[in-house]
Design a protein around this motif. Sequence first.
Motif, PDB file in Angstrom:
ATOM      1  N   THR A  42      30.528  -6.193 -79.554  1.00 23.97           N
ATOM      2  CA  THR A  42      30.936  -7.365 -79.985  1.00 23.97           C
ATOM      3  C   THR A  42      31.997  -7.107 -80.959  1.00 23.97           C
ATOM      4  O   THR A  42      33.010  -7.710 -81.257  1.00 23.97           O
ATOM      5  CB  THR A  42      29.874  -8.176 -80.485  1.00 23.97           C
ATOM      6  OG1 THR A  42      28.874  -8.760 -79.626  1.00 23.97           O
ATOM      7  CG2 THR A  42      30.236  -9.669 -81.109  1.00 23.97           C
ATOM      8  N   ILE A  89      33.380 -12.350 -75.136  1.00 24.89           N
ATOM      9  CA  ILE A  89      32.620 -13.401 -74.789  1.00 24.89           C
ATOM     10  C   ILE A  89      31.277 -13.027 -74.283  1.00 24.89           C
ATOM     11  O   ILE A  89      30.232 -13.483 -74.524  1.00 24.89           O
ATOM     12  CB  ILE A  89      33.456 -14.430 -73.584  1.00 24.89           C
ATOM     13  CG1 ILE A  89      34.557 -15.015 -74.368  1.00 24.89           C
ATOM     14  CG2 ILE A  89      32.353 -15.558 -73.090  1.00 24.89           C
ATOM     15  CD1 ILE A  89      35.337 -15.841 -73.238  1.00 24.89           C
ATOM     16  N   SER A 117      28.008 -13.575 -76.162  1.00 22.92           N
ATOM     17  CA  SER A 117      27.011 -14.527 -75.739  1.00 22.92           C
ATOM     18  C   SER A 117      25.789 -13.923 -75.518  1.00 22.92           C
ATOM     19  O   SER A 117      24.692 -14.504 -75.934  1.00 22.92           O
ATOM     20  CB  SER A 117      27.413 -15.030 -74.118  1.00 22.92           C
ATOM     21  OG  SER A 117      28.667 -15.832 -74.281  1.00 22.92           O
ATOM     22  N   ASN A 118      25.548 -12.565 -75.188  1.00 19.30           N
ATOM     23  CA  ASN A 118      24.394 -11.955 -75.292  1.00 19.30           C
ATOM     24  C   ASN A 118      23.744 -11.730 -76.605  1.00 19.30           C
ATOM     25  O   ASN A 118      22.615 -11.904 -76.836  1.00 19.30           O
ATOM     26  CB  ASN A 118      24.653 -10.478 -74.770  1.00 19.30           C
ATOM     27  CG  ASN A 118      24.396 -10.279 -73.156  1.00 19.30           C
ATOM     28  OD1 ASN A 118      23.354 -10.332 -72.502  1.00 19.30           O
ATOM     29  ND2 ASN A 118      25.654 -10.284 -72.598  1.00 19.30           N
ATOM     30  N   VAL A 173      25.213 -21.089 -70.849  1.00 23.73           N
ATOM     31  CA  VAL A 173      25.698 -19.841 -71.299  1.00 23.73           C
ATOM     32  C   VAL A 173      25.482 -18.598 -70.495  1.00 23.73           C
ATOM     33  O   VAL A 173      26.168 -17.554 -70.475  1.00 23.73           O
ATOM     34  CB  VAL A 173      24.915 -19.304 -73.110  1.00 23.73           C
ATOM     35  CG1 VAL A 173      25.395 -18.143 -73.580  1.00 23.73           C
ATOM     36  CG2 VAL A 173      25.456 -20.520 -73.844  1.00 23.73           C
ATOM     37  N   SER A 174      24.257 -18.606 -69.986  1.00 23.66           N
ATOM     38  CA  SER A 174      23.935 -17.486 -68.820  1.00 23.66           C
ATOM     39  C   SER A 174      24.657 -17.579 -67.736  1.00 23.66           C
ATOM     40  O   SER A 174      25.455 -16.418 -67.185  1.00 23.66           O
ATOM     41  CB  SER A 174      22.574 -17.702 -68.428  1.00 23.66           C
ATOM     42  OG  SER A 174      21.501 -17.643 -69.437  1.00 23.66           O
ATOM     43  N   ILE A 204      28.218 -15.841 -69.134  1.00 21.91           N
ATOM     44  CA  ILE A 204      27.892 -14.483 -69.002  1.00 21.91           C
ATOM     45  C   ILE A 204      28.429 -13.914 -67.687  1.00 21.91           C
ATOM     46  O   ILE A 204      29.104 -12.885 -67.455  1.00 21.91           O
ATOM     47  CB  ILE A 204      26.579 -13.970 -69.521  1.00 21.91           C
ATOM     48  CG1 ILE A 204      26.291 -14.388 -71.105  1.00 21.91           C
ATOM     49  CG2 ILE A 204      26.122 -12.664 -69.184  1.00 21.91           C
ATOM     50  CD1 ILE A 204      24.976 -13.989 -71.550  1.00 21.91           C
TER      51      ILE A 204
END
Length: 336
Positions: free
Chosen positions: A39, A74, A78-79, A104-105, A108
Amino acid sequence: MDPIRAPMRELLLEISGSDKNWIYYCVVSFFIISTLGATVLSAGFLVLSVYFWTHFRSIRFFWFLTQLTTSTFIISASNLFINIPAALSLFPKEVTQSELFYFVSYLIDFCHYSIIFSNLVIAVQRGFVFFLRNLTEQLFESKIIYIWLASIYIFSFGVEFTLMISNCQYRFGETASGKYSGNSGKYQLICETVGYGNIIISMATPAGVQLMETVLQIGIPIFILCIYFAIITKIVSMKGSTLSKNETLFLKQAMFVFIIFQASSCVFLFAQSVQITNVGAFLVKRFVNTMEILAGAATPSFFFLTSKEIRKLISTKVSAVSSQGSSNIQVRAARF
């Protein structure tokens, strides 16, 4: 209507304290560290991409690299916000079954596929530079490049859409009826359809879905590796000497990305072939999450951390800022 569900469903099983051994903590810790690191790195790379865009906009490779870096940011961010809390059991069951969590999953997974296709397009573009240089400008010029960029997202959406319309998702130890088979089981790609009386029944995995999964997990990584090996082979044959430092890094990048993709595929294939426990399934999912993050961060990390052009531009900017700061100090001192 059910919310959008990712191909690899989040596990909602309780893991007892006795199952949390050193392997469990190592995998979870590695996942958290990789997520945080990716990140921060991808965010920094995006800032550099925007800052130096005027210098690199004429380099078509940089366009694809920026797109890949965006997907990496992203997926890692998100993770950071959903899968790390889920891994640490900070979310209640209701949150992991919410529409926002599934969305969100899904995002990903979409970014994961876009990273695969971005690496593919980057490899193809480099292949044209080395083997078909006369066609490179025609196939990657400013107008056509938008088609390449759009195709990455189109193919990524196509993969997700195919899985969604086939109602296929990977589940651990669960049947089509939603019941778990016990404390052990396998990951299965379960596809469902609506039968008579709106009853949901399982069906055989479509041949197209099986082919698509094989191409994504095995075909594309091998194809990318072959392109890089061909490029390195040509460089060596032209020079008639051993690899230089930059060429070695070039090959290491290809090998690293290939190993990450294949490590994830091999572990997940193992989880589909043998019986594993609940904690084993949890660790498989976190390992796959980690490999997705590392695979995305590999290419921009190699470029930004080894590029002579980037280091030269940064040193030039730092020198200019330092010189300007020194000049301002001298002017203020002269005034007093």
